[in-house]
Design a protein around this motif. Structure first.
Motif, PDB file in Angstrom:
ATOM      1  N   MET A 497     -47.839 -50.564  50.144  1.00 46.28           N
ATOM      2  CA  MET A 497     -48.835 -51.572  50.523  1.00 46.28           C
ATOM      3  C   MET A 497     -48.402 -52.266  51.817  1.00 46.28           C
ATOM      4  O   MET A 497     -49.231 -52.535  52.706  1.00 46.28           O
ATOM      5  CB  MET A 497     -48.972 -52.605  49.407  1.00 46.28           C
ATOM      6  CG  MET A 497     -50.210 -53.480  49.501  1.00 46.28           C
ATOM      7  SD  MET A 497     -51.663 -52.587  48.921  1.00 46.28           S
ATOM      8  CE  MET A 497     -52.806 -53.945  48.668  1.00 46.28           C
ATOM      9  N   LEU A 498     -47.084 -52.528  51.937  1.00 44.33           N
ATOM     10  CA  LEU A 498     -46.581 -53.180  53.149  1.00 44.33           C
ATOM     11  C   LEU A 498     -46.665 -52.239  54.357  1.00 44.33           C
ATOM     12  O   LEU A 498     -46.959 -52.669  55.495  1.00 44.33           O
ATOM     13  CB  LEU A 498     -45.140 -53.642  52.944  1.00 44.33           C
ATOM     14  CG  LEU A 498     -44.910 -54.684  51.844  1.00 44.33           C
ATOM     15  CD1 LEU A 498     -43.433 -55.021  51.724  1.00 44.33           C
ATOM     16  CD2 LEU A 498     -45.712 -55.957  52.131  1.00 44.33           C
ATOM     17  N   LEU A 499     -46.381 -50.944  54.127  1.00 40.43           N
ATOM     18  CA  LEU A 499     -46.442 -49.990  55.229  1.00 40.43           C
ATOM     19  C   LEU A 499     -47.857 -49.858  55.798  1.00 40.43           C
ATOM     20  O   LEU A 499     -48.044 -49.592  57.003  1.00 40.43           O
ATOM     21  CB  LEU A 499     -45.951 -48.615  54.757  1.00 40.43           C
ATOM     22  CG  LEU A 499     -44.447 -48.495  54.458  1.00 40.43           C
ATOM     23  CD1 LEU A 499     -44.131 -47.129  53.859  1.00 40.43           C
ATOM     24  CD2 LEU A 499     -43.623 -48.726  55.727  1.00 40.43           C
ATOM     25  N   LYS A 500     -48.886 -50.050  54.974  1.00 42.33           N
ATOM     26  CA  LYS A 500     -50.278 -49.907  55.418  1.00 42.33           C
ATOM     27  C   LYS A 500     -50.806 -51.170  56.110  1.00 42.33           C
ATOM     28  O   LYS A 500     -51.929 -51.165  56.634  1.00 42.33           O
ATOM     29  CB  LYS A 500     -51.171 -49.542  54.233  1.00 42.33           C
ATOM     30  CG  LYS A 500     -50.880 -48.139  53.677  1.00 42.33           C
ATOM     31  CD  LYS A 500     -51.818 -47.778  52.561  1.00 42.33           C
ATOM     32  CE  LYS A 500     -51.541 -46.365  52.057  1.00 42.33           C
ATOM     33  NZ  LYS A 500     -51.821 -45.336  53.071  1.00 42.33           N
ATOM     34  N   VAL A 501     -50.028 -52.239  56.078  1.00 50.49           N
ATOM     35  CA  VAL A 501     -50.467 -53.470  56.764  1.00 50.49           C
ATOM     36  C   VAL A 501     -50.637 -53.218  58.258  1.00 50.49           C
ATOM     37  O   VAL A 501     -51.599 -53.687  58.896  1.00 50.49           O
ATOM     38  CB  VAL A 501     -49.461 -54.606  56.512  1.00 50.49           C
ATOM     39  CG1 VAL A 501     -49.748 -55.800  57.442  1.00 50.49           C
ATOM     40  CG2 VAL A 501     -49.520 -55.047  55.068  1.00 50.49           C
ATOM     41  N   LYS A 502     -49.704 -52.471  58.839  1.00 46.98           N
ATOM     42  CA  LYS A 502     -49.774 -52.166  60.274  1.00 46.98           C
ATOM     43  C   LYS A 502     -51.060 -51.407  60.603  1.00 46.98           C
ATOM     44  O   LYS A 502     -51.778 -51.735  61.567  1.00 46.98           O
ATOM     45  CB  LYS A 502     -48.549 -51.354  60.674  1.00 46.98           C
ATOM     46  CG  LYS A 502     -48.519 -50.905  62.149  1.00 46.98           C
ATOM     47  CD  LYS A 502     -47.247 -50.141  62.431  1.00 46.98           C
ATOM     48  CE  LYS A 502     -47.226 -49.668  63.898  1.00 46.98           C
ATOM     49  NZ  LYS A 502     -48.296 -48.707  64.183  1.00 46.98           N
ATOM     50  N   ASP A 503     -51.373 -50.369  59.771  1.00 46.06           N
ATOM     51  CA  ASP A 503     -52.593 -49.594  60.004  1.00 46.06           C
ATOM     52  C   ASP A 503     -53.834 -50.445  59.782  1.00 46.06           C
ATOM     53  O   ASP A 503     -54.859 -50.283  60.482  1.00 46.06           O
ATOM     54  CB  ASP A 503     -52.632 -48.383  59.077  1.00 46.06           C
ATOM     55  CG  ASP A 503     -51.485 -47.420  59.347  1.00 46.06           C
ATOM     56  OD1 ASP A 503     -50.997 -47.391  60.496  1.00 46.06           O
ATOM     57  OD2 ASP A 503     -51.061 -46.729  58.388  1.00 46.06           O
ATOM     58  N   LEU A 504     -53.802 -51.339  58.828  1.00 44.26           N
ATOM     59  CA  LEU A 504     -54.949 -52.190  58.539  1.00 44.26           C
ATOM     60  C   LEU A 504     -55.237 -53.130  59.711  1.00 44.26           C
ATOM     61  O   LEU A 504     -56.415 -53.348  60.080  1.00 44.26           O
ATOM     62  CB  LEU A 504     -54.689 -53.012  57.268  1.00 44.26           C
ATOM     63  CG  LEU A 504     -55.809 -53.947  56.815  1.00 44.26           C
ATOM     64  CD1 LEU A 504     -57.072 -53.148  56.451  1.00 44.26           C
ATOM     65  CD2 LEU A 504     -55.369 -54.787  55.628  1.00 44.26           C
ATOM     66  N   LEU A 505     -54.165 -53.664  60.282  1.00 49.01           N
ATOM     67  CA  LEU A 505     -54.357 -54.578  61.426  1.00 49.01           C
ATOM     68  C   LEU A 505     -54.899 -53.843  62.653  1.00 49.01           C
ATOM     69  O   LEU A 505     -55.578 -54.452  63.518  1.00 49.01           O
ATOM     70  CB  LEU A 505     -53.025 -55.256  61.779  1.00 49.01           C
ATOM     71  CG  LEU A 505     -52.486 -56.265  60.760  1.00 49.01           C
ATOM     72  CD1 LEU A 505     -51.126 -56.788  61.197  1.00 49.01           C
ATOM     73  CD2 LEU A 505     -53.461 -57.430  60.576  1.00 49.01           C
ATOM     74  N   GLU A 506     -54.631 -52.559  62.737  1.00 47.76           N
ATOM     75  CA  GLU A 506     -55.090 -51.780  63.891  1.00 47.76           C
ATOM     76  C   GLU A 506     -56.534 -51.301  63.742  1.00 47.76           C
ATOM     77  O   GLU A 506     -57.098 -50.750  64.702  1.00 47.76           O
ATOM     78  CB  GLU A 506     -54.159 -50.583  64.105  1.00 47.76           C
ATOM     79  CG  GLU A 506     -52.751 -50.991  64.540  1.00 47.76           C
ATOM     80  CD  GLU A 506     -51.809 -49.815  64.626  1.00 47.76           C
ATOM     81  OE1 GLU A 506     -52.234 -48.700  64.217  1.00 47.76           O
ATOM     82  OE2 GLU A 506     -50.667 -49.993  65.081  1.00 47.76           O
ATOM     83  N   CYS A 507     -57.126 -51.441  62.557  1.00 50.16           N
ATOM     84  CA  CYS A 507     -58.527 -51.047  62.347  1.00 50.16           C
ATOM     85  C   CYS A 507     -59.447 -52.029  63.093  1.00 50.16           C
ATOM     86  O   CYS A 507     -59.408 -53.248  62.841  1.00 50.16           O
ATOM     87  CB  CYS A 507     -58.871 -51.024  60.865  1.00 50.16           C
ATOM     88  SG  CYS A 507     -58.008 -49.762  59.929  1.00 50.16           S
ATOM     89  N   GLU A 508     -60.327 -51.462  63.984  1.00 43.77           N
ATOM     90  CA  GLU A 508     -61.193 -52.317  64.786  1.00 43.77           C
ATOM     91  C   GLU A 508     -62.638 -52.323  64.291  1.00 43.77           C
ATOM     92  O   GLU A 508     -63.404 -53.225  64.627  1.00 43.77           O
ATOM     93  CB  GLU A 508     -61.161 -51.867  66.251  1.00 43.77           C
ATOM     94  CG  GLU A 508     -59.778 -51.996  66.873  1.00 43.77           C
ATOM     95  CD  GLU A 508     -59.755 -51.527  68.312  1.00 43.77           C
ATOM     96  OE1 GLU A 508     -60.805 -50.974  68.760  1.00 43.77           O
ATOM     97  OE2 GLU A 508     -58.726 -51.683  68.965  1.00 43.77           O
TER      98      GLU A 508
END
Length: 560
Positions: A497-508
Motif C-alpha cells: 500500500m505504501l509502495l503504491k502511494v508514489k504511483d497514486l500521487l503521479e496519477c493526473e
C-alpha cells in the motif's frame, strides 16, 4: 449213669466239651504262630529329622507289606491253611494299616508342628510361613528393591526346603497357597508404607515381572510344584488395583509439587528459559514409567498429569498476565520475557497436541482434557502477542509522530528501535512462531505509518522531507521490508500500500486514478485495515468528496 446217658442234654454237653478242647488246641497253635510272626517282623520306627530326612509314605509302608507277605507264605508251607490262620494274618495286616493311618493323621497335628518348629494350632503351615516371612524394613522407601529381592529369595528357599517333606503328605499345595496369601498381605502392608511413585512403580514391576515369572521355578525343584498355577487371581487383581490407586495418589502429589516449584521459580526470575522443558519432562517421565508396566496404566497416569497441568496453566496464565501487563507499560520495556512466554506456550501446546493425537489413535472416548489445555495455551499465546504488539505500536507511534514533523533521521531511529525490540526473537525457537510475530509487527508498523501519512499535509512533508513525497514514502517502505525480512526471512510483504502511494500521487486523470485504486484493491484485498484508510488517502491526494465517491464506486464491481 443210665440217667446221664439217657439225658438228651448230656450228649450236647459232651459235644461242647469236645469242641472246646479242639478250639483250645487251635488257639495254642495260633499263639505259637503269632510269636513266630512277631519274631520275623522287624519293629517299625518313624524318625523325623526336620529339613534333612525325606519321609516317603510308600517306603514306610513297604517293609510291613513285604513281611506280611513272607509270613503268609510261611503259613501256607507250614500249616494246612486253616481258617483261623487266615483270620490271624488278616488281623495283623489290619493292625499295621491302622497304625500307618494313625501316624499319617498325627503328621497334621503335633508331629507336623514339631517338624515345622511352631506351636501346634489349626494351621501350623500358615503359622510357619508367617513366622519365617521377611519383615518390612524400617525405611521402606530406601530399601524396597533389596527387600523385594529378599522376599523372592526367602520364599524360593523355603519352598525348596519344605517341598520334599510336605509333598509326600499331600500338603505342598497348602504350603504354596499359604505363601501366596502371605505375600499379598505383605505387599498390601508395603503399599501403605511407600511414599513415592518411584517405589510404587518398582513394586508393580516386581509384581508383574518377578512374582508371576516361571524363571525361579524352572531353575530348581519347584518346576514340578508349579507355584504360579496356584496363584489366587482375585488376590492378585485386588493387589494390582490397590497399587494403581496408590501410584496415582503419589503421581498427583509429586507432579503438583514439581509444577508449583516451577511456577515459584518463574515468579522469582525475569525470564525462565527452561519452563516448558521442565514441565514436559515432569509429565513425560511419569507417563513413560507407567507405560513400561501397562499401556492402560499409562493412560491413567497421563490423565492425572494433564489435570495437574491444567491447574498449573491457570496459575501460570494469571501470574504472567500481571507480569507482562506491567512490563508493557514501562517506558523502555524488555521484550525478552514476552518471547520466552510465547515459546513456552508454543512448546507446551505442541506437546499436548502430540499426546492428543496418540490418544485419538487409541480411540479414547474423552478428549476434552486435551482440548481445554490447548485452548488455554492458545489464549495465553494470543494475549502475550497482543501485549507485545502494544509495545511495538507505542514505539512506532512515538518515532513516526516525530518523523512526520521533522527530518528523515527519525525514521532511522525507528528502524534501530525495531531491531532492538526483536533482538531476542531467537528465544522463540519455532520458526513459524517467529514469522507470526514479525508478520504482526510489520503489518502494524506499516499501518501506523499510513495513518500518520494521511494526517500530514503534503506541503508540510515537502518542507521536512523533500519535494518528492511519494518517492520518500516508497524508500521508507523498502527499508521497512528489508528490516523485517532480515528478522524473519520469507515474511509477507506488508508494504504494498505504501509502495503504491508514489504511483497514486503521479496519477493526473480520474481514469488513471481509478485504475490505480483498482490495483490497490486487488493487491491489498486481505488488508482490510489499510483499505479502510483508502478514502482518506484519496482525499490526502487532493480529490474532493464527490470525486472520491466516483472512484470508490468503481471498486464495487471488482472482486473482493
Amino acid at each position: 449213669m443210665g440217667d446221664v446217658m439217657g439225658n438228651p442234654f448230656t450228649a450236647v454237653i459232651r459235644d461242647e466239651r469236645a469242641a472246646d478242647s479242639q478250639m483250645k488246641a487251635a488257639l495254642s497253635r495260633n499263639v505259637q504262630h503269632s510269636k513266630d510272626t512277631a519274631a520275623c517282623v522287624k519293629p517299625f520306627k518313624l524318625e523325623m529329622k526336620p529339613w534333612k530326612t525325606k519321609f516317603r509314605r510308600r517306603d514306610s509302608r513297604r517293609p510291613l507289606l513285604e513281611n506280611n507277605n513272607n509270613n503268609n507264605n510261611n503259613d501256607e508251607n507250614q500249616q494246612d491253611g486253616t481258617c483261623c490262620d487266615s483270620v490271624v494274618a488278616q488281623n495283623n495286616s489290619n493292625r499295621n494299616e491302622e497304625r500307618h493311618l494313625q501316624s499319617e493323621k498325627q503328621l497334621n497335628g503335633q508331629p507336623l508342628a514339631e517338624l515345622l518348629g511352631v506351636a501346634p494350632d489349626a494351621d501350623s503351615i500358615q503359622r510357619y510361613v508367617s513366622l519365617h516371612f521377611p519383615k518390612p524394613p524400617v525405611d521402606v522407601d530406601q530399601n524396597l528393591p533389596q527387600h523385594l529381592l529378599n522376599v523372592q529369595e526367602t520364599v524360593h528357599k523355603e519352598l525348596v526346603k519344605l517341598g520334599p517333606l510336605l509333598k509326600p503328605m499331600g500338603l505342598m499345595e497348602c504350603l504354596i497357597e499359604s505363601y501366596h496369601r502371605q505375600t499379598f498381605e505383605h505387599l498390601d502392608d508395603l503399599l501403605n508404607k511407600i511414599n513415592s511413585s518411584k517405589n510404587c512403580f518398582a513394586l508393580m514391576m516386581w509384581l508383574r515381572d518377578t512374582y508371576l515369572s516361571q524363571e525361579p521355578c524352572d531353575q530348581s525343584d519347584l518346576h514340578e510344584m508349579d507355584p504360579i498355577k496356584i496363584v489366587d487371581m482375585l488376590l492378585f487383581t485386588e493387589c494390582a488395583a490397590k497399587a494403581k490407586d496408590k501410584l496415582l495418589e503419589h503421581v498427583k502429589k509429586e507432579v503438583r509439587g514439581i509444577l508449583e516449584g516451577i511456577l515459584q521459580h518463574e515468579r522469582s526470575t525475569e525470564a525462565y528459559d527452561e519452563l516448558n522443558l521442565d514441565t514436559i519432562q515432569c509429565i513425560d517421565a511419569m507417563h513413560r514409567a507407567a507405560r513400561t508396566i501397562s499401556q492402560k496404566l499409562s493412560d491413567y497416569v497421563q490423565e492425572v498429569c494433564f489435570l495437574e497441568l491444567g491447574m498449573f496453566l491457570e496459575s501460570y496464565t494469571t501470574v504472567h498476565c500481571e507480569i507482562l501487563e506491567k512490563k508493557a507499560k514501562m517506558d523502555k520495556p524488555e521484550t525478552k520475557h514476552f518471547f520466552k512466554t510465547l515459546n513456552n506456550c508454543n512448546k507446551l501446546k505442541q506437546y499436548v497436541q502430540t499426546k492428543a493425537k496418540g490418544t485419538l489413535l487409541k480411540e479414547t472416548k474423552d478428549h476434552s482434557i486435551f482440548e481445554e489445555t490447548v485452548a488455554m495455551l492458545e489464549d495465553m499465546e494470543d494475549s502475550t502477542l497482543k501485549l507485545l504488539m502494544t509495545i511495538v505500536a507505542n514505539t512506532a507511534k512515538s518515532h513516526l509522530k516525530r518523523y512526520f514533523n521533522s527530518d528523515s533521521k527519525e525514521f532511522f531511529l525507528l528502524i534501530e528501535e525495531v531491531k532492538s525490540l526483536f533482538s531476542e526473537l531467537s528465544c522463540c525457537q519455532d520458526i513459524g512462531l517467529q514469522k507470526r510475530v514479525i508478520d504482526e509487527a510489520y503489518k502494524l508498523i506499516a499501518h501506523v505509518y499510513l495513518k500518520y501519512l494521511i494526517k500530514s499535509k503534503q506541503s508540510k512533508l515537502r518542507k521536512c522531507w523533500s519535494p518528492n513525497v511519494g518517492q520518500t514514502v516508497a524508500k521508507d517502505a523498502k527499508i521497512l521490508h528489508d528490516t523485517f525480512s532480515v528478522l524473519a526471512p520469507g515474511v509477507r510483504q506488508w508494504n504494498l500500500m505504501l509502495l503504491k502511494v508514489k504511483d497514486l500521487l503521479e496519477c493526473e486523470s480520474s481514469d488513471t486514478t481509478k485504475l490505480m485504486v483498482g490495483s490497490m484493491q486487488i493487491d491489498c484485498c486481505t488488508w482490510s485495515e489499510d483499505l479502510e484508510l483508502l478514502p482518506k488517502l484519496l482525499q490526502w491526494k487532493g480529490l474532493s468528496q464527490q470525486e472520491v465517491k466516483e472512484v470508490l464506486k468503481v471498486l464495487e464491481d471488482l472482486p473482493r
